[in-house]
Design a protein around this motif. Structure first.
Motif, PDB file in Angstrom:
ATOM      1  N   LEU A  24      -4.669   8.551  17.978  1.00  0.00           N
ATOM      2  CA  LEU A  24      -3.602   7.705  17.440  1.00  0.00           C
ATOM      3  C   LEU A  24      -2.510   8.488  16.729  1.00  0.00           C
ATOM      4  CD1 LEU A  24      -5.658   4.725  15.983  1.00  0.00           C
ATOM      5  CD2 LEU A  24      -4.386   4.822  18.124  1.00  0.00           C
ATOM      6  N   ASP A  25      -2.775   9.730  16.388  1.00  0.00           N
ATOM      7  CA  ASP A  25      -1.816  10.503  15.598  1.00  0.00           C
ATOM      8  C   ASP A  25      -0.495  10.712  16.326  1.00  0.00           C
ATOM      9  OD1 ASP A  25      -1.298  11.761  13.116  1.00  0.00           O
ATOM     10  OD2 ASP A  25      -1.424  13.711  14.127  1.00  0.00           O
ATOM     11  N   ALA A  26      -0.538  10.797  17.641  1.00  0.00           N
ATOM     12  CA  ALA A  26       0.695  10.981  18.409  1.00  0.00           C
ATOM     13  C   ALA A  26       1.595   9.750  18.334  1.00  0.00           C
ATOM     14  CB  ALA A  26       0.362  11.292  19.866  1.00  0.00           C
ATOM     15  N   TYR A  27       1.019   8.603  18.008  1.00  0.00           N
ATOM     16  CA  TYR A  27       1.774   7.349  17.946  1.00  0.00           C
ATOM     17  C   TYR A  27       2.280   7.028  16.545  1.00  0.00           C
ATOM     18  CZ  TYR A  27      -0.197   6.598  22.554  1.00  0.00           C
ATOM     19  OH  TYR A  27      -0.548   6.730  23.861  1.00  0.00           O
ATOM     20  N   ARG A  28       2.067   7.910  15.589  1.00  0.00           N
ATOM     21  CA  ARG A  28       2.460   7.652  14.202  1.00  0.00           C
ATOM     22  C   ARG A  28       3.984   7.485  14.108  1.00  0.00           C
ATOM     23  NH1 ARG A  28      -0.021   9.339   9.322  1.00  0.00           N
ATOM     24  NH2 ARG A  28      -1.351  10.743  10.525  1.00  0.00           N
ATOM     25  N   PRO A  29       4.424   6.337  13.597  1.00  0.00           N
ATOM     26  CA  PRO A  29       5.870   6.147  13.421  1.00  0.00           C
ATOM     27  C   PRO A  29       6.402   7.051  12.305  1.00  0.00           C
ATOM     28  CG  PRO A  29       4.654   4.130  12.926  1.00  0.00           C
ATOM     29  CD  PRO A  29       3.655   5.185  13.212  1.00  0.00           C
ATOM     30  N   ASN A  30       7.681   7.246  12.287  1.00  0.00           N
ATOM     31  CA  ASN A  30       8.318   8.033  11.233  1.00  0.00           C
ATOM     32  C   ASN A  30       8.621   7.111  10.058  1.00  0.00           C
ATOM     33  OD1 ASN A  30       9.443   9.370  13.995  1.00  0.00           O
ATOM     34  ND2 ASN A  30       8.887  10.860  12.437  1.00  0.00           N
ATOM     35  N   TRP A  31       7.613   6.917   9.221  1.00  0.00           N
ATOM     36  CA  TRP A  31       7.716   5.968   8.116  1.00  0.00           C
ATOM     37  C   TRP A  31       8.857   6.322   7.171  1.00  0.00           C
ATOM     38  CZ3 TRP A  31       5.297   1.717   9.056  1.00  0.00           C
ATOM     39  CH2 TRP A  31       4.099   1.714   9.768  1.00  0.00           C
ATOM     40  N   ALA A  32       8.944   7.583   6.786  1.00  0.00           N
ATOM     41  CA  ALA A  32       9.989   7.989   5.837  1.00  0.00           C
ATOM     42  C   ALA A  32      11.374   7.756   6.423  1.00  0.00           C
ATOM     43  CB  ALA A  32       9.809   9.453   5.449  1.00  0.00           C
ATOM     44  N   LEU A  33      11.541   8.063   7.688  1.00  0.00           N
ATOM     45  CA  LEU A  33      12.831   7.847   8.341  1.00  0.00           C
ATOM     46  C   LEU A  33      13.185   6.368   8.386  1.00  0.00           C
ATOM     47  CD1 LEU A  33      15.232   9.003   9.934  1.00  0.00           C
ATOM     48  CD2 LEU A  33      13.851   8.719  11.993  1.00  0.00           C
ATOM     49  N   ILE A  41      19.113   1.209  18.041  1.00  0.00           N
ATOM     50  CA  ILE A  41      19.824   2.238  17.270  1.00  0.00           C
ATOM     51  C   ILE A  41      18.824   3.096  16.506  1.00  0.00           C
ATOM     52  CG2 ILE A  41      21.470   2.622  15.390  1.00  0.00           C
ATOM     53  CD1 ILE A  41      22.807   1.653  17.929  1.00  0.00           C
ATOM     54  N   ILE A  42      17.822   2.478  15.888  1.00  0.00           N
ATOM     55  CA  ILE A  42      16.797   3.223  15.163  1.00  0.00           C
ATOM     56  C   ILE A  42      16.036   4.121  16.131  1.00  0.00           C
ATOM     57  CG2 ILE A  42      14.645   2.994  13.841  1.00  0.00           C
ATOM     58  CD1 ILE A  42      17.238   2.460  12.238  1.00  0.00           C
ATOM     59  N   GLY A  43      15.787   3.636  17.334  1.00  0.00           N
ATOM     60  CA  GLY A  43      15.165   4.480  18.354  1.00  0.00           C
ATOM     61  C   GLY A  43      16.011   5.713  18.657  1.00  0.00           C
ATOM     62  N   LEU A  44      17.320   5.528  18.747  1.00  0.00           N
ATOM     63  CA  LEU A  44      18.217   6.677  18.966  1.00  0.00           C
ATOM     64  C   LEU A  44      18.199   7.627  17.770  1.00  0.00           C
ATOM     65  CD1 LEU A  44      21.300   4.947  20.620  1.00  0.00           C
ATOM     66  CD2 LEU A  44      19.635   6.454  21.705  1.00  0.00           C
ATOM     67  N   PHE A  45      18.185   7.068  16.561  1.00  0.00           N
ATOM     68  CA  PHE A  45      18.127   7.915  15.365  1.00  0.00           C
ATOM     69  C   PHE A  45      16.808   8.687  15.296  1.00  0.00           C
ATOM     70  CE2 PHE A  45      21.278   5.185  12.724  1.00  0.00           C
ATOM     71  CZ  PHE A  45      22.337   5.817  13.355  1.00  0.00           C
ATOM     72  N   THR A  46      15.717   8.016  15.669  1.00  0.00           N
ATOM     73  CA  THR A  46      14.420   8.693  15.666  1.00  0.00           C
ATOM     74  C   THR A  46      14.388   9.791  16.723  1.00  0.00           C
ATOM     75  OG1 THR A  46      13.436   6.599  14.979  1.00  0.00           O
ATOM     76  CG2 THR A  46      11.928   8.301  15.690  1.00  0.00           C
ATOM     77  N   ALA A  47      14.976   9.516  17.887  1.00  0.00           N
ATOM     78  CA  ALA A  47      15.058  10.550  18.929  1.00  0.00           C
ATOM     79  C   ALA A  47      15.901  11.727  18.440  1.00  0.00           C
ATOM     80  CB  ALA A  47      15.646   9.962  20.205  1.00  0.00           C
ATOM     81  N   LEU A  48      17.013  11.442  17.767  1.00  0.00           N
ATOM     82  CA  LEU A  48      17.834  12.516  17.202  1.00  0.00           C
ATOM     83  C   LEU A  48      17.036  13.335  16.208  1.00  0.00           C
ATOM     84  CD1 LEU A  48      20.560  13.942  16.654  1.00  0.00           C
ATOM     85  CD2 LEU A  48      21.030  12.144  14.970  1.00  0.00           C
ATOM     86  N   TYR A  49      16.283  12.660  15.351  1.00  0.00           N
ATOM     87  CA  TYR A  49      15.447  13.345  14.357  1.00  0.00           C
ATOM     88  C   TYR A  49      14.443  14.279  15.041  1.00  0.00           C
ATOM     89  CZ  TYR A  49      11.656  13.860  10.973  1.00  0.00           C
ATOM     90  OH  TYR A  49      10.663  14.362  10.173  1.00  0.00           O
ATOM     91  N   HIS A  50      13.732  13.749  16.035  1.00  0.00           N
ATOM     92  CA  HIS A  50      12.721  14.557  16.715  1.00  0.00           C
ATOM     93  C   HIS A  50      13.338  15.712  17.504  1.00  0.00           C
ATOM     94  CE1 HIS A  50       8.869  12.722  15.845  1.00  0.00           C
ATOM     95  NE2 HIS A  50       9.524  11.580  15.770  1.00  0.00           N
ATOM     96  N   LEU A  51      14.490  15.484  18.100  1.00  0.00           N
ATOM     97  CA  LEU A  51      15.143  16.567  18.830  1.00  0.00           C
ATOM     98  C   LEU A  51      15.647  17.648  17.886  1.00  0.00           C
ATOM     99  CD1 LEU A  51      16.962  14.565  21.626  1.00  0.00           C
ATOM    100  CD2 LEU A  51      14.964  16.040  21.850  1.00  0.00           C
ATOM    101  N   LEU A  52      16.172  17.260  16.728  1.00  0.00           N
ATOM    102  CA  LEU A  52      16.588  18.266  15.743  1.00  0.00           C
ATOM    103  C   LEU A  52      15.399  19.092  15.264  1.00  0.00           C
ATOM    104  CD1 LEU A  52      19.135  16.227  13.591  1.00  0.00           C
ATOM    105  CD2 LEU A  52      19.645  18.210  15.020  1.00  0.00           C
ATOM    106  N   VAL A  53      14.283  18.413  14.964  1.00  0.00           N
ATOM    107  CA  VAL A  53      13.076  19.134  14.536  1.00  0.00           C
ATOM    108  C   VAL A  53      12.596  20.053  15.658  1.00  0.00           C
ATOM    109  CG1 VAL A  53      10.638  18.840  13.936  1.00  0.00           C
ATOM    110  CG2 VAL A  53      12.362  17.425  12.824  1.00  0.00           C
ATOM    111  N   PHE A  54      12.623  19.552  16.902  1.00  0.00           N
ATOM    112  CA  PHE A  54      12.192  20.389  18.027  1.00  0.00           C
ATOM    113  C   PHE A  54      13.082  21.610  18.181  1.00  0.00           C
ATOM    114  CE2 PHE A  54      13.150  21.523  22.425  1.00  0.00           C
ATOM    115  CZ  PHE A  54      11.963  22.164  22.744  1.00  0.00           C
TER     116      PHE A  54
END
Length: 160
Positions: A29-38, A104-117
């Motif tokens: 389940l860890d891979a499915y953890r939402p970005n709570w803080a974001l 929009i939140i999905g796009l922001f989360t994708a941006l967050y993950h891509l920046l971290v990557f």
């Protein structure tokens, strides 16, 4: 509740989101953890952009770096960039329906993950996997719950 205590409500919700970010989950389940803080930072920066901004997001990201044991600054930079975009567009995003905000939140989360990557790719040479973007779907799916819950909290405690 007095006006001086209203800021505490914001910080308590952020603290709870950080706790949710580090609660151990089963490996499956860890891979499915939402970005709570974001999600919580996006809500507060959209609802009260004058009270929560890039500096708060950077500090929360730094705390997240410490809690997760990652290189200092990775999550801080990514959260600050996403919240910067949110604060600059909050009036438009606020007028969208909940399902449009979820996109929009999905796009922001994708941006967050891509920046971290990208930062991790530069520092460590990690390879990209599509499973890296699974939290984008879970975060976007949970946005309406977070939005309605935090809006109820904001109205109940008269956070302005």
């Amino acid at each position: 509740m007095k006006a001086k205590n209203n800021t505490k409500v914001i910080y308590i919700t952020i603290l709870i989101s950080l706790i949710f970010s580090i609660i151990p989950l089963p490996i499956a389940l860890d891979a499915y953890r939402p970005n709570w803080a974001l999600l919580v930072l996006c809500y507060w920066s959209m609802a009260l952009p004058n009270r929560l901004g890039v500096l708060t997001a950077w500090l929360v990201g730094l705390l997240l770096d410490v809690l997760l044991g990652s290189v200092l600054g990775i999550n801080a930079f990514a959260l600050a960039m996403v919240i910067y975009v949110m604060v600059n567009n909050y009036q438009t995003i606020r007028n969208f329906s909940l399902w449009q905000q979820s996109l929009i939140i999905g796009l922001f989360t994708a941006l967050y993950h891509l920046l971290v990557f990208w930062i991790q790719r530069f520092v460590f040479g990690v390879d990209f996997s599509m499973t890296y973007l699974i939290p984008v779907v879970t975060s976007a799916s949970l946005w309406w719950v977070i939005f309605l819950l935090l809006r109820k909290i904001r109205r109940q405690f008269k956070v302005r």
